[in-house]
Design a protein around this motif. Structure first.
Motif, PDB file in Angstrom:
ATOM      1  N   SER A  92     -53.618  80.202  86.623  1.00 15.94           N
ATOM      2  CA  SER A  92     -54.039  81.012  85.472  1.00 15.94           C
ATOM      3  C   SER A  92     -52.882  81.885  84.987  1.00 15.94           C
ATOM      4  CB  SER A  92     -55.261  81.868  85.823  1.00 15.94           C
ATOM      5  OG  SER A  92     -54.919  82.881  86.728  1.00 15.94           O
ATOM      6  N   ASN A 120     -59.864  93.284  73.270  1.00 19.66           N
ATOM      7  CA  ASN A 120     -60.575  92.424  74.213  1.00 19.66           C
ATOM      8  C   ASN A 120     -60.469  92.940  75.639  1.00 19.66           C
ATOM      9  OD1 ASN A 120     -61.726  90.073  72.876  1.00 19.66           O
ATOM     10  ND2 ASN A 120     -59.644  89.859  72.109  1.00 19.66           N
ATOM     11  N   THR A 158     -57.335  83.244  82.733  1.00 15.21           N
ATOM     12  CA  THR A 158     -56.358  83.041  81.664  1.00 15.21           C
ATOM     13  C   THR A 158     -56.796  83.809  80.422  1.00 15.21           C
ATOM     14  OG1 THR A 158     -55.922  80.835  82.531  1.00 15.21           O
ATOM     15  CG2 THR A 158     -55.131  81.308  80.315  1.00 15.21           C
ATOM     16  N   ALA A 159     -58.069  83.667  80.094  1.00 13.09           N
ATOM     17  CA  ALA A 159     -58.584  84.352  78.912  1.00 13.09           C
ATOM     18  C   ALA A 159     -58.470  85.865  79.077  1.00 13.09           C
ATOM     19  CB  ALA A 159     -60.034  83.957  78.672  1.00 13.09           C
TER      20      ALA A 159
END
Ligand SMILES: Nc1ncnc2c1ncn2[C@@H]1O[C@H](COP(=O)(O)OP(=O)(O)OP(=O)(O)O)[C@@H](O)[C@H]1O
Ligand SMILES: [Mg+2]
Lengths: 275, 355
Positions: A81, A113, A146-147
């Protein structure tokens, strides 16, 4: 700095530095010591500062029961990741830094985010993963981490890339590079310190992440932090296992930081100046 | 190889109209210098040639080939930047070889070409060093090496010497000129230093506010400026511009003094009498030239020459005289102006008045 008491000032600073270092190192020392102690030594009062023998029984148990596989799981998930977030994030950051992709709003939105408390989305993600069959898989956690790390990587790398003099890139373009070559041959080497510093933080985040790992894994890809919690309230010698497992869990981070130390100090202080 | 032709080029940066229709032809092997005040569009024009900026209108041709749509790498030009643009993580050798590596030139040829460029620039002993271990002059030499090593059609320089101290600059300027004589490549060189412009150029292109004000050989611009702007830009100290009117074959200044005209001038209009400080002199006995009696109010000795200031026609004027011509302010002296080398400009339009 005042000249007259330079010697004393220096000495005082060293004393302070050593004291602070000891303070921070003590828990690590204590953790490793417990991992080598026998159960009697762990619970002895007054505490045993240095165990009689550095016996490895606590580690042996972890290997025998196969618990160490959780470290491997964490290594796979965190490395993949991190690599994914760094590759995608750095390209994204370059695009934003040089072509203002997405305008001002996009960058701020990206960062926002990061502000969502993870707990808010744990269960929606869980339900989603059940539907698409990603629960208890490497891919599930890798995608998620990863996000999670992407906004951080984009934000940090954008700062480092903006610090690279534009002339270096333009000169490369005129000299015959394609954009892609400019990215590989100029931008990456120039942003190297920041790149590695960011990668380490990304890796540490994935390594330590707990809530998603707890909810989204069963038996197959249990990660190391989740495994450690399994020992709480277990057998009488659970302290030994916790300590040994935690000691094993610090080793990859220790290796990563040691290898990249040269870049880390520069990368972090660069970021500090940039604000 | 290396003919450059620019036709009607316009460039906007948002609301800023940076180039307002530039036409220019540069012959093969020519050394062309863009000069002009800060913000006049020199760098912009150079970057449009290199392909680092897209033009909004017009044509750019290299050797007859229209290159507006081509990426910088496909234009085959070499550029030297003001801040050297060296890669700190590469050795001097690899910095010079950078463009060749990008084009995947075979290693043996890279070695040979870098060796030749290094020899030409006296960099042989520095090839293993990193840029930070070099002086400013050496760094600029490496940057020039990067351009020389490639077989580019044009050399572009954007103020390559402005980061060097004065002494080094003189040396490097001579070196660039020598290099151009050796290689003979078409060169476009941007500077705002008029000495650099005068000494290096085969042709000077003087830009002002996004347009070409005048172009030509250096001495041509210096001796026959078409506008007051050109006259004032070239030459140091600056040309004097003294308000006057032409009346009955003489120039009359507002202070009452006058000078006879050597050629006809339009009467009844506000004019500017343009005379360079070095074209004032102290007339000797029996000198037939018309005299101006002036009172010197400021004396600035510079060693070989002395600059003396006085008031004429309501403005402060400067004369460049021999070292001991005037010792103290307050001196009243006679000056003669070299009328044959003086200029007249229309005060309203700034255009030179020729017969
Ligand atoms: N990237 C840009 N964005 C917006 N405006 C720009 C940009 N680059 C240049 N300009 C404007 O275009 C005009 C010409 O700029 P340019 O850099 O070509 O001037 P210059 O003649 O090279 O000046 P200098 O001698 O200071 O380098 C200026 O008004 C400048 O403000
Ligand atoms: Mg410029």
């Amino acid at each position: 700095m005042m000249r007259p008491d330079r010697g004393t000032g220096l000495a005082l600073r060293y004393v302070a530095a050593v004291a602070v270092t000891l303070l921070f190192l003590f828990p690590v020392y204590w953790l490793f010591m417990i991992s080598f102690k026998t159960p009697e030594e762990i619970f002895a009062s007054p505490p045993v500062w240095w165990p009689k023998s550095l016996q490895l029984a606590n580690y042996a148990v972890l290997f025998k029961d196969g618990d160490v596989v959780t470290i491997w799981n964490s290594v796979v998930i965190a490395s993949v990741s991190t690599a994914a977030a760094m590759i995608i994030g750095t390209m994204c950051a370059y695009s934003i830094a040089r072509f203002r992709t997405g305008g001002n709003f996009f960058t701020d939105w990206l960062l926002s985010n990061r502000m969502v408390p993870p707990i808010v989305i744990v269960f929606p993600v869980f339900l989603l993963y059940v539907k698409v069959g990603l629960v208890d898989s490497y891919l599930g956690l890798i995608l998620l981490y990863t996000a999670f790390n992407l906004p951080y990587v984009v934000w940090m790398m954008r700062g480092y890339i903006q610090d690279i003099p534009l002339e270096l890139e333009e000169s490369a373009l005129v000299d015959g590079c394609t954009r892609w070559q400019v990215f590989l041959r100029v931008v990456l080497p120039m942003a190297r310190s920041g790149f590695f510093a960011t990668a380490v933080f990304t890796f540490v985040f994935a390594w330590n992440e707990f809530i998603f790992a707890l909810v989204l894994t069963r038996a197959e890809v249990t990660t190391f932090p989740v495994q450690v919690t399994h020992y709480f309230g277990g057998q009488s010698n659970f302290w030994a296992k916790i300590a040994a497992m935690s000691a094993l869990g610090t080793i990859p981070i220790f290796i990563a930081v040691t290898l990249l130390q040269r870049y880390l100090v520069r990368g972090i202080s660069l970021g500090a100046v940039k604000g | 190889m290396g003919r450059l032709s620019i036709e009607g080029v316009h460039k906007h940066y948002g609301k800023v109209h940076a180039l307002k229709g530039v036409d220019l032809d540069i012959a093969e092997g020519e050394f062309c210098v863009f000069v002009g005040p800060s913000g006049c569009g020199k760098s912009t024009l150079l970057r449009c040639i290199a392909g680092l900026e897209e033009i909004d209108e017009g044509r750019v041709r290299i050797d007859g080939e229209a290159v507006e749509g081509l990426r910088p790498r496909d234009r085959n030009v070499a550029m030297v930047f003001q801040n050297y643009a060296l890669y700190p993580y590469l050795s001097v050798f690899e910095n010079i070889a950078f463009g060749l590596r990008a084009r995947k030139v075979p290693d043996a040829e890279v070695r040979a070409r870098v060796g030749r460029a290094a020899a030409m620039l006296g960099l042989e002993t520095f090839l293993d060093r990193k840029p930070r271990e070099l002086s400013g002059g050496q760094r600029q030499r490496v940057a020039i090496g990067r351009a020389v090593v490639r077989d580019a059609r044009l050399f572009l320089f954007d103020e390559p010497l402005s980061n060097l101290d004065a002494q080094l600059r003189d040396g490097m300027r001579a070196e660039i000129k020598r290099l151009h004589q050796e290689i003979g490549k078409t060169t476009v060189y941007v500077t705002h230093d008029q000495i650099e412009a005068m000494t290096l150029a085969d042709r000077i292109v003087l830009l002002r506010d996004g347009r070409i004000e005048q172009q030509g050989a250096p001495l041509d611009l210096f001796e026959r400026p078409e506008t007051r702007f050109v006259a004032g830009f070239l030459g140091s100290p600056q040309m004097n511009f003294i308000p006057c009117r032409a009346e009955g074959g003489a120039l009359r200044f507002s202070c009452g003094r006058s000078l006879p005209l050597s050629r006809p001038a339009p009467e009844g209009r506000d004019l500017l009498f343009g005379v360079r400080p070095e074209h004032f002199s102290r007339p000797g006995e029996g000198d037939p030239r018309p005299r101006l009696d002036v009172e010197i109010d400021l004396v600035q000795p510079t060693g070989a020459r002395t600059y003396a200031q006085f008031r004429l026609g309501g403005v402060e004027a400067t004369a460049e005289l021999p070292a001991h011509a005037v010792e103290r302010p307050g001196a009243r002296i006679a000056l003669a102006a070299d009328m044959a080398r003086a200029h007249l400009f229309d005060a309203a339009t700034g255009r030179a008045i020729r017969d």
